[in-house]
Design an enzyme around this catalytic site. Structure first.
Site, PDB file in Angstrom:
ATOM      1  NE  ARG A  35      -4.219  -1.507   2.021  1.00 38.17           N
ATOM      2  CZ  ARG A  35      -5.155  -1.729   2.927  1.00 38.17           C
ATOM      3  NH1 ARG A  35      -4.989  -1.314   4.158  1.00 38.17           N
ATOM      4  NH2 ARG A  35      -6.259  -2.344   2.590  1.00 38.17           N
ATOM      5  CE  LYS A 196     -18.739 -13.931   8.117  1.00 35.66           C
ATOM      6  NZ  LYS A 196     -19.021 -12.829   9.040  1.00 35.66           N
ATOM      7  N   GLY A 346      -8.998  -7.541   0.055  1.00 34.25           N
ATOM      8  CA  GLY A 346      -7.736  -7.634   0.776  1.00 34.25           C
ATOM      9  C   GLY A 346      -7.060  -8.987   0.601  1.00 34.25           C
ATOM     10  N   GLY A 369     -13.036  -3.320   1.623  1.00 35.99           N
ATOM     11  CA  GLY A 369     -14.422  -2.859   1.714  1.00 35.99           C
ATOM     12  C   GLY A 369     -14.759  -1.785   0.687  1.00 35.99           C
TER      13      GLY A 369
HETATM   14  P1  ADP Z   1     -11.356 -10.799   0.158  1.00 36.10           P
HETATM   15  O1  ADP Z   1     -10.627 -10.246   1.349  1.00 36.10           O
HETATM   16  O2  ADP Z   1     -10.487 -10.924  -1.047  1.00 36.10           O
HETATM   17  O3  ADP Z   1     -12.652 -10.057  -0.141  1.00 36.10           O
HETATM   18  P2  ADP Z   1     -12.634 -12.812   1.769  1.00 36.10           P
HETATM   19  O4  ADP Z   1     -12.216 -12.091   2.997  1.00 36.10           O
HETATM   20  O5  ADP Z   1     -14.062 -12.854   1.432  1.00 36.10           O
HETATM   21  O6  ADP Z   1     -11.774 -12.316   0.505  1.00 36.10           O
HETATM   22  O7  ADP Z   1     -12.221 -14.355   1.890  1.00 36.10           O
HETATM   23  C1  ADP Z   1     -10.928 -14.790   2.143  1.00 36.10           C
HETATM   24  C2  ADP Z   1     -10.915 -15.916   3.124  1.00 36.10           C
HETATM   25  O8  ADP Z   1     -11.749 -16.980   2.697  1.00 36.10           O
HETATM   26  C3  ADP Z   1      -9.529 -16.467   3.251  1.00 36.10           C
HETATM   27  O9  ADP Z   1      -9.126 -16.349   4.599  1.00 36.10           O
HETATM   28  C4  ADP Z   1      -9.678 -17.923   2.830  1.00 36.10           C
HETATM   29  O10 ADP Z   1      -8.886 -18.814   3.577  1.00 36.10           O
HETATM   30  C5  ADP Z   1     -11.127 -18.173   3.091  1.00 36.10           C
HETATM   31  N1  ADP Z   1     -11.631 -19.322   2.334  1.00 36.10           N
HETATM   32  C6  ADP Z   1     -11.843 -19.422   1.013  1.00 36.10           C
HETATM   33  N2  ADP Z   1     -12.275 -20.635   0.682  1.00 36.10           N
HETATM   34  C7  ADP Z   1     -12.368 -21.356   1.827  1.00 36.10           C
HETATM   35  C8  ADP Z   1     -12.778 -22.670   2.150  1.00 36.10           C
HETATM   36  N3  ADP Z   1     -13.191 -23.542   1.215  1.00 36.10           N
HETATM   37  N4  ADP Z   1     -12.744 -23.053   3.457  1.00 36.10           N
HETATM   38  C9  ADP Z   1     -12.336 -22.181   4.397  1.00 36.10           C
HETATM   39  N5  ADP Z   1     -11.935 -20.933   4.160  1.00 36.10           N
HETATM   40  C10 ADP Z   1     -11.960 -20.512   2.892  1.00 36.10           C
HETATM   41 MG    MG Z   2     -10.916 -10.537   3.451  1.00 36.59          MG
END
Ligand code: ADP
Ligand code: MG
Length: 389
Positions: A35, A196, A346, A369
């Site tokens: 960053r 999620k 992130g 976010g």
């Molecule tokens: P971003 O920050 O890119 O928006 P998220 O925060 O929604 O992404 O999701 C990232 C998290 O989701 C990571 O910590 C990853 O380990 C977890 N994750 C993805 N697939 C799985 C899975 N099948 N089981 C458990 N955790 C998962």
């Molecule tokens: Mg995340």
């Protein structure tokens, strides 16, 4: 269109820059300066033109009081290294000592203020606090895209007290993300994963309308499997997301691609016990931790027919190899595409960095976010506060 720093006279002016220097600190040092590097073009632009620069940021969640571990000193040190010049730092962001230090900033010099969240007024966006931040300054430049979805004093409030323009990073983010949001090349694919669905429901619904293809992997796919009535064992599932998943399943029809195979294990720390399973062959006690090899191939084949791709959310538990294979394969697939590619979030940006593919994407957003909200069609309050062209 928002005014940028390039539309403003900056020579010899006192310029307050809001950066997103919310970086991981480990043992008193900046552990990941991605960053910070992204912030260099604006700072260089200003110092080369003889501006008197005062920069500020929040760091972590000190909760409105001084937390020594969250002081900006390691950030100022790292910035000094990156710019190869002395970056002075003060121990507060408002007050008499700060006023004095700000007066002393010469043309082409940079002063870094202390963590803005040491004051509870920051998150409350109190006008008097914003006015103190603005005091004695001629211009506000907001380069903190990653913090643009929260109207705090140093990001939004201060723009009411000074002429306010976008920094070069903010401008690059808005330009690239607007292209994907408003006018993407076609066919467009949206790839979603991560933990999620509820965090991302607005984004998924928007691209359900806009994209020719929607691919869902990661734990998000588990929620879809569960909504379809399948056994998902001990997989991470979001019970509150089942309704949303059903709605999307109804609407998307054959534009939605879900994994056709998955990697499962009883224990993520015992990867030797993993196996590839059909999505309807998961046994109780097993967890879905990644997309499988057939899915990687199918997703890849379909993506190679697309001209634009947006990707948010890892395909699996990418922090724990070998459950990073699906995520790494997705990063490589996007890197090799002859298409406009955008990665945001992130964890997604971290995964693409880890895979060494960031340079080969058209755009990797610095926002978490802020990326999700902007791409879902929302107006970010800190962007709204900047002057229009
Ligand atoms: P971003 O920050 O890119 O928006 P998220 O925060 O929604 O992404 O999701 C990232 C998290 O989701 C990571 O910590 C990853 O380990 C977890 N994750 C993805 N697939 C799985 C899975 N099948 N089981 C458990 N955790 C998962
Ligand atoms: Mg995340």
């Amino acid at each position: 269109m928002k005014k940028t720093v390039k539309d403003m006279a900056v020579d010899d002016r006192r310029v307050l820059v809001r950066n997103d220097f919310n970086v991981p600190i480990d043992g008193g040092r900046v552990a990941d300066d991605t960053r910070m590097r992204a912030a260099l073009p604006t700072l260089r632009y200003l110092i080369e033109r003889g501006a008197r620069v005062v920069c500020c940021s929040h760091l972590g969640r000190p909760g409105g009081k001084v937390v020594d571990a969250l002081r900006m000193d390691p950030v100022a040190d790292r910035l000094s290294e990156l710019l190869d010049m002395k970056v002075a730092k003060v121990d507060d962001c408002v007050g008499i000592a700060v006023e004095k230090a700000r007066q002393d900033v010469g043309p082409g010099q940079i002063l870094m203020l202390e963590n803005t969240r040491f004051h509870p007024e920051e998150k409350k966006n109190e006008s008097a606090f914003a006015a103190s931040l603005a005091m004695g300054m001629d211009l506000f430049v907001n380069d903190a895209f990653g913090a643009a979805h929260r109207a705090h004093a140093s990001t939004e409030g201060v723009a009411r007290h000074l002429p306010a323009a976008a920094g070069l990073l903010m401008d690059a983010e808005l330009t690239a993300l607007s292209r994907f949001r408003e006018n993407p090349a076609r066919p467009l694919a949206a790839v979603f994963g991560g933990a999620k669905i509820s965090d991302k429901i607005d984004l998924v619904e928007r691209f359900l309308e806009k994209a020719e293809v929607l691919m869902i992997g990661g734990a998000m796919a588990n929620t879809f499997f569960k909504a379809m009535g399948r056994e998902v064992g001990d997989s991470l599932v979001e019970s509150d997301g089942l309704e949303a998943a059903r709605k999307i399943l109804d609407k998307a029809g054959d534009r939605l691609m879900l994994p056709v195979d998955v990697v499962v294990a009883k224990d993520p720390d015992q990867a030797d016990g993993r196996r590839v399973s059909a999505p309807d062959g998961v046994k109780s006690g097993e967890r879905i931790l990644d997309i499988g090899p057939k899915t990687i191939e199918r997703f890849g084949d379909r993506l190679r027919q697309c001209r634009a791709v947006i990707w948010n959310g890892p395909m699996g538990l990418f922090e724990k190899p070998p459950f990073d294979r699906g995520t790494n394969a997705m990063a490589v697939t996007l890197a090799e595409l002859d298409a406009d590619t955008c990665v945001g979030g992130g964890d997604s940006a971290a995964a693409v960095n880890r895979a060494g593919m960031a340079e080969r994407m058209s755009h990797v957003s610095t926002g978490g976010g802020a990326f999700l909200e902007f791409m879902a069609g929302q107006t970010l309050p800190c962007v709204a506060a900047l002057a229009n062209k």
